[in-house]
Design a protein around this motif. Structure first.
Motif, PDB file in Angstrom:
ATOM      1  N   SER A  90      18.147  24.561 -23.408  1.00  0.00           N
ATOM      2  CA  SER A  90      18.304  26.000 -23.615  1.00  0.00           C
ATOM      3  C   SER A  90      17.754  26.798 -22.448  1.00  0.00           C
ATOM      4  O   SER A  90      18.145  27.941 -22.236  1.00  0.00           O
ATOM      5  CB  SER A  90      17.592  26.422 -24.902  1.00  0.00           C
ATOM      6  N   THR A  91      16.858  26.219 -21.681  1.00  0.00           N
ATOM      7  CA  THR A  91      16.309  26.863 -20.488  1.00  0.00           C
ATOM      8  C   THR A  91      16.274  25.846 -19.348  1.00  0.00           C
ATOM      9  O   THR A  91      16.389  24.636 -19.573  1.00  0.00           O
ATOM     10  CB  THR A  91      14.882  27.394 -20.738  1.00  0.00           C
TER      11      THR A  91
ATOM     12  N   VAL B 274      15.336  33.139 -27.369  1.00  0.00           N
ATOM     13  CA  VAL B 274      15.565  33.760 -28.673  1.00  0.00           C
ATOM     14  C   VAL B 274      15.887  32.692 -29.715  1.00  0.00           C
ATOM     15  O   VAL B 274      15.405  32.752 -30.864  1.00  0.00           O
ATOM     16  CB  VAL B 274      16.696  34.804 -28.581  1.00  0.00           C
ATOM     17  N   GLU B 275      16.682  31.706 -29.350  1.00  0.00           N
ATOM     18  CA  GLU B 275      16.988  30.613 -30.279  1.00  0.00           C
ATOM     19  C   GLU B 275      15.729  29.841 -30.639  1.00  0.00           C
ATOM     20  O   GLU B 275      15.564  29.407 -31.784  1.00  0.00           O
ATOM     21  CB  GLU B 275      18.018  29.677 -29.642  1.00  0.00           C
ATOM     22  N   ARG B 276      14.850  29.661 -29.662  1.00  0.00           N
ATOM     23  CA  ARG B 276      13.595  28.964 -29.960  1.00  0.00           C
ATOM     24  C   ARG B 276      12.732  29.760 -30.933  1.00  0.00           C
ATOM     25  O   ARG B 276      12.072  29.193 -31.812  1.00  0.00           O
ATOM     26  CB  ARG B 276      12.817  28.697 -28.670  1.00  0.00           C
TER      27      ARG B 276
ATOM     28  N   ALA C  95      13.851  38.857 -33.992  1.00  0.00           N
ATOM     29  CA  ALA C  95      14.547  37.666 -33.508  1.00  0.00           C
ATOM     30  C   ALA C  95      16.002  37.665 -33.985  1.00  0.00           C
ATOM     31  O   ALA C  95      16.915  37.332 -33.214  1.00  0.00           O
ATOM     32  CB  ALA C  95      13.820  36.414 -33.986  1.00  0.00           C
ATOM     33  N   ILE C  96      16.236  38.058 -35.238  1.00  0.00           N
ATOM     34  CA  ILE C  96      17.610  38.110 -35.752  1.00  0.00           C
ATOM     35  C   ILE C  96      18.418  39.173 -35.008  1.00  0.00           C
ATOM     36  O   ILE C  96      19.580  38.947 -34.634  1.00  0.00           O
ATOM     37  CB  ILE C  96      17.600  38.384 -37.270  1.00  0.00           C
TER      38      ILE C  96
ATOM     39  N   ALA D 277      17.911  24.822 -41.416  1.00  0.00           N
ATOM     40  CA  ALA D 277      19.023  25.448 -42.124  1.00  0.00           C
ATOM     41  C   ALA D 277      20.042  26.074 -41.181  1.00  0.00           C
ATOM     42  O   ALA D 277      21.250  25.988 -41.426  1.00  0.00           O
ATOM     43  CB  ALA D 277      18.492  26.509 -43.090  1.00  0.00           C
ATOM     44  N   PHE D 278      19.599  26.725 -40.104  1.00  0.00           N
ATOM     45  CA  PHE D 278      20.550  27.457 -39.271  1.00  0.00           C
ATOM     46  C   PHE D 278      20.300  27.310 -37.769  1.00  0.00           C
ATOM     47  O   PHE D 278      20.926  28.009 -36.974  1.00  0.00           O
ATOM     48  CB  PHE D 278      20.542  28.947 -39.636  1.00  0.00           C
ATOM     49  N   THR D 279      19.404  26.449 -37.350  1.00  0.00           N
ATOM     50  CA  THR D 279      19.166  26.205 -35.922  1.00  0.00           C
ATOM     51  C   THR D 279      19.233  24.716 -35.632  1.00  0.00           C
ATOM     52  O   THR D 279      19.212  23.882 -36.552  1.00  0.00           O
ATOM     53  CB  THR D 279      17.794  26.745 -35.482  1.00  0.00           C
ATOM     54  N   LYS D 280      19.326  24.395 -34.346  1.00  0.00           N
ATOM     55  CA  LYS D 280      19.307  23.010 -33.886  1.00  0.00           C
ATOM     56  C   LYS D 280      18.283  22.871 -32.773  1.00  0.00           C
ATOM     57  O   LYS D 280      18.083  23.788 -31.980  1.00  0.00           O
ATOM     58  CB  LYS D 280      20.689  22.597 -33.359  1.00  0.00           C
TER      59      LYS D 280
END
Length: 720
Positions: free
Chosen positions: A235-236, A396-398, A433-434, A274-277
């Motif tokens: 991601s980075t 942001v994903e993290r 974050a959302i 639930a909604f991230t990897k």
């Protein structure tokens, strides 16, 4: 109509009629043939008799020689007409037995005929006629009442489809006031339609929160191997040396990642995301940073007391009971390791607030605290300004991953299972974050996933709506062609209970949805409603949006325009041209032209402009605080320029915590969490002293170097 209701409505008339029956006992014996002809009406009265006093009349003061004398005995006095009721009770019981319906019907008919014949032997012709008239009136009234009730229900269902009332939803007439404002009701006590949560947010699917599912629909030829390659990407940007160290840590931390990158350890348990990897460059840890805990009843009282400082405690407890009845649960995110969190937040506060140092902040999340959410979001904004959007999105994903790891497996974003009060600091970080993630998804073109996340953001606090979802989410819903959902909102109390909930974006979004579905009459009706509430905003849109000439609206300018309307209109103008095109734009021009003409002629009225002076934690100088937060978070310069200057100077507008809630006094200082709630004053003092010593030492070195230079170069002084 039941016998009990019949007795309550006509108790006096019934007693008088029975009294006449008792007084005419002598005459009934000579009119036996006539009474047999009138047996049917008296039979109706027997069937309508009550059944709740049968057991009290099993005893009789007189000896009874046969069944006929036993049934005729009660009608000799006015007080005890009970055996007829007993017969009715037995008939009802027989009627309820469906498997013996035919046999029961025959038995009942024979019994009723026998009883009617014997009853009529003691009744007078004149009394029977009076009873007939009375019973016929009862029957007609009952039928008329049922008819009116049915028509009323049908009318209500046609006018407001989808308004579901439950036993715990009691709505007063004041709830339907179209001009009511939440400024005078900070506890949102007029909203009782909690079933709306499930209707509006119940369809949120966790799988739709992952953009990979949308990419599969957009690109049919996208293989599983391609998605696996995307998941394995970092991601980075990280160096190969760092990646080797991360790989070694993965072998040391059990249950990290898995084949689908969705398994993560959380202390002694294993959590399924639930909604991230998990990305390959994320440092494995054995435990998450947060735990989620449910608020106690006392915490709910304290929170409501802050929202509604003028209300009695009894009113607050009544609201809490309504929430409990509706099954609404409130949670907050707390640090799993308070001491470690205090240390990281102290360094964050020093690097952002006291002595801004971007390099120190980047170093904070690179090595010391890789999952420090405020720092992740702050650095993400710094990278956006530097043009590095790829690394910014990964941060942001993290941050979202940190919260996903802390959620319980049974929690769903349906409006009732998980609400997050905005007064808690780390709850607010989840909101931010959302919001940032929605912006990232829209830039990537994943509008379906972005619209789903908008619903999630709204569901976390549907009434307070702390980031102003009602001001912008219609854009993502319409981009995803969710026109039916918008029409659902048109009839929902979530935007109709208060006038300020019916925002400009929602109003025009509903008009647009009706047009796309081919319902022009409904679109006209909705546009008239929008014109009543937002006439000044629509005047600006008509001119500044390029719809028509300013001469059309000349003379319709309002002398007082609320600051809210200015910000809201500017926000809509920024995104309007993406949707309103072609026939929809022509329709909007034609209808607004007609409405402005009617307004000039005096045939149309609009809602007067109003400012909110009531003290409320959800307003700042008469402006909605959630609208202000949205304006700041949007990062749109024209929109931010509309915010009054004194708000920038007098309020906390930190990017990591935009316009946080403010305590009313010392009694609520501990209730409202801020960044200082997690900062150690002792550590802060020591750190500041160390920084001052470093600065003094640096100044001394600089001064010594300057003196040494002048000694070595005596002719280097300033020219005279």
């Amino acid at each position: 109509m039941s016998s009990r209701a019949l007795r309550r409505l006509q108790e006096n008339s019934l007693e008088q009629s029975l009294a006449k029956l008792g007084s005419n006992e002598a005459e009934t014996e000579s009119n036996d043939d006539y009474n047999r002809q009138k047996a049917k009406p008296v039979n109706i009265f027997a069937l309508m008799a009550g059944d709740d006093e049968d057991e009290k009349d099993s005893e009789s003061d007189h000896s009874q020689s046969d069944k006929d004398s036993k049934e005729m005995e009660p009608f000799k006095t006015v007080e005890k007409p009970k055996p007829v009721q007993s017969a009715t009770n037995s008939q009802k019981k027989k009627k309820s037995r469906k498997n013996k319906k035919d046999k029961s019907a025959k038995t009942k008919a024979s019994e009723v005929t026998g009883k009617s014949r014997k009853l009529n032997e003691d009744s007078a012709g004149e009394s029977d006629e009076e009873l007939d008239r009375m019973l016929e009136q009862f029957r007609l009234r009952d039928l008329a009442g049922k008819k009116n009730s049915l028509e009323s229900k049908l009318e209500n269902s046609d006018e407001s489809e989808g308004d579901f009332d439950t036993a715990n939803e009691v709505e007063d007439d004041q709830n339907n006031d179209p001009d009511a404002s939440s400024s005078t009701d900070p506890g949102f006590t007029k909203f009782d339609s909690f079933s709306e949560y499930e209707r509006i947010f119940g369809l949120i699917d966790m799988r739709k929160l992952n953009p990979d599912n949308e990419y599969k629909l957009l690109f049919d030829d996208l293989s599983a191997e391609s998605l696996a390659d995307v998941d394995s990407m970092t991601s980075t940007h990280v160096s190969p040396q760092v990646m080797k160290q991360i790989d070694r840590l993965k072998h040391m931390v059990r249950n990290w990642g898995g084949k689908d990158h969705k398994t993560v350890p959380n202390g002694s348990t294993t959590r399924r995301l639930a909604f991230t990897k998990i990305r390959d460059d994320w440092i494995p840890t054995a435990r998450g940073e947060f735990v989620i805990t449910q608020l106690s009843r006392q915490e709910l009282k304290d929170w409501n007391a802050w929202q509604r400082p003028q209300d009695w405690i009894d009113e607050i407890e009544r609201s809490i009971k309504k929430w409990e009845k509706a099954g609404i649960n409130f949670f907050k995110f707390e640090p799993a390791n308070p001491e470690l969190t205090r240390k990281s937040m102290t360094e964050f506060y020093m690097s952002v607030v006291l002595h801004p140092d971007h390099e120190a902040l980047i170093g904070l999340i690179s090595s010391k605290f890789p999952y420090q959410v405020p720092a992740l979001l702050q650095v993400a904004l710094i990278l956006v300004r530097q043009g590095d959007k790829a690394n910014s999105n990964g941060l942001v994903e993290r941050a979202l991953f940190v919260f996903d790891r802390a959620l319980r497996s049974h929690i769903a974003f349906n409006g009732t299972s998980c609400q997050l009060p905005y007064i808690h600091f780390f709850n607010r970080q989840f909101y931010f974050a959302i919001f940032r993630y929605i912006q990232i998804l829209s830039q990537r073109g994943a509008v379906a996933t972005a619209s789903e996340w908008c619903k999630v953001l709204w569901s976390l606090s549907p009434l307070e709506d702390p980031l102003g979802c009602r001001y912008f989410m219609e854009h993502y819903l319409l981009m995803n062609k969710e026109y039916e959902f918008m029409i659902q909102l048109a009839k929902s109390p979530l935007i109709n209970t208060y006038a300020d909930w019916y925002t400009l974006g929602m109003a025009l979004g509903i008009v647009f949805s009706y047009l796309k579905l081919g319902l022009k009459d409904s679109a006209r009706s909705e546009l008239r409603k929008a014109f009543y509430h937002h006439s000044e905003a629509l005047r600006s849109i008509f001119v500044e949006g390029g719809l028509g000439d300013e001469s059309v609206v000349a003379g319709l300018e309002s002398s007082e325009v609320s600051p809210d309307s200015v910000v809201e209109t500017k926000a809509y103008l920024i995104r309007m041209k993406v949707l309103w095109r072609g026939p929809e734009l022509n329709f909007l021009y034609d209808e607004l032209f007609t409405l402005f003409s009617e307004l000039k002629s005096g045939r149309l009225s609009t809602k007067p402009s109003s400012t909110f002076s009531a003290e409320s934690p959800f307003f700042i100088d008469g402006m909605h605080v959630n609208l202000l937060r949205f304006a700041v978070l949007s990062q749109e310069s024209p929109l931010m320029a509309c915010i009054p200057e004194h708000i920038w100077s007098e309020r906390d507008v930190y990017e990591f915590d935009v316009l946080p809630p403010q305590p009313h006094g010392r009694e609520t200082e501990d209730l409202i969490e801020s960044v200082k709630s997690f900062v150690s004053e002792n550590d802060l003092t020591m750190t500041r002293m160390e920084m001052m010593q470093d600065e003094n030492l640096l100044n001394q070195i600089t001064q010594m170097s300057l003196e040494q230079f002048l000694q070595e170069n005596p002719n280097a002084g300033p020219d005279e």
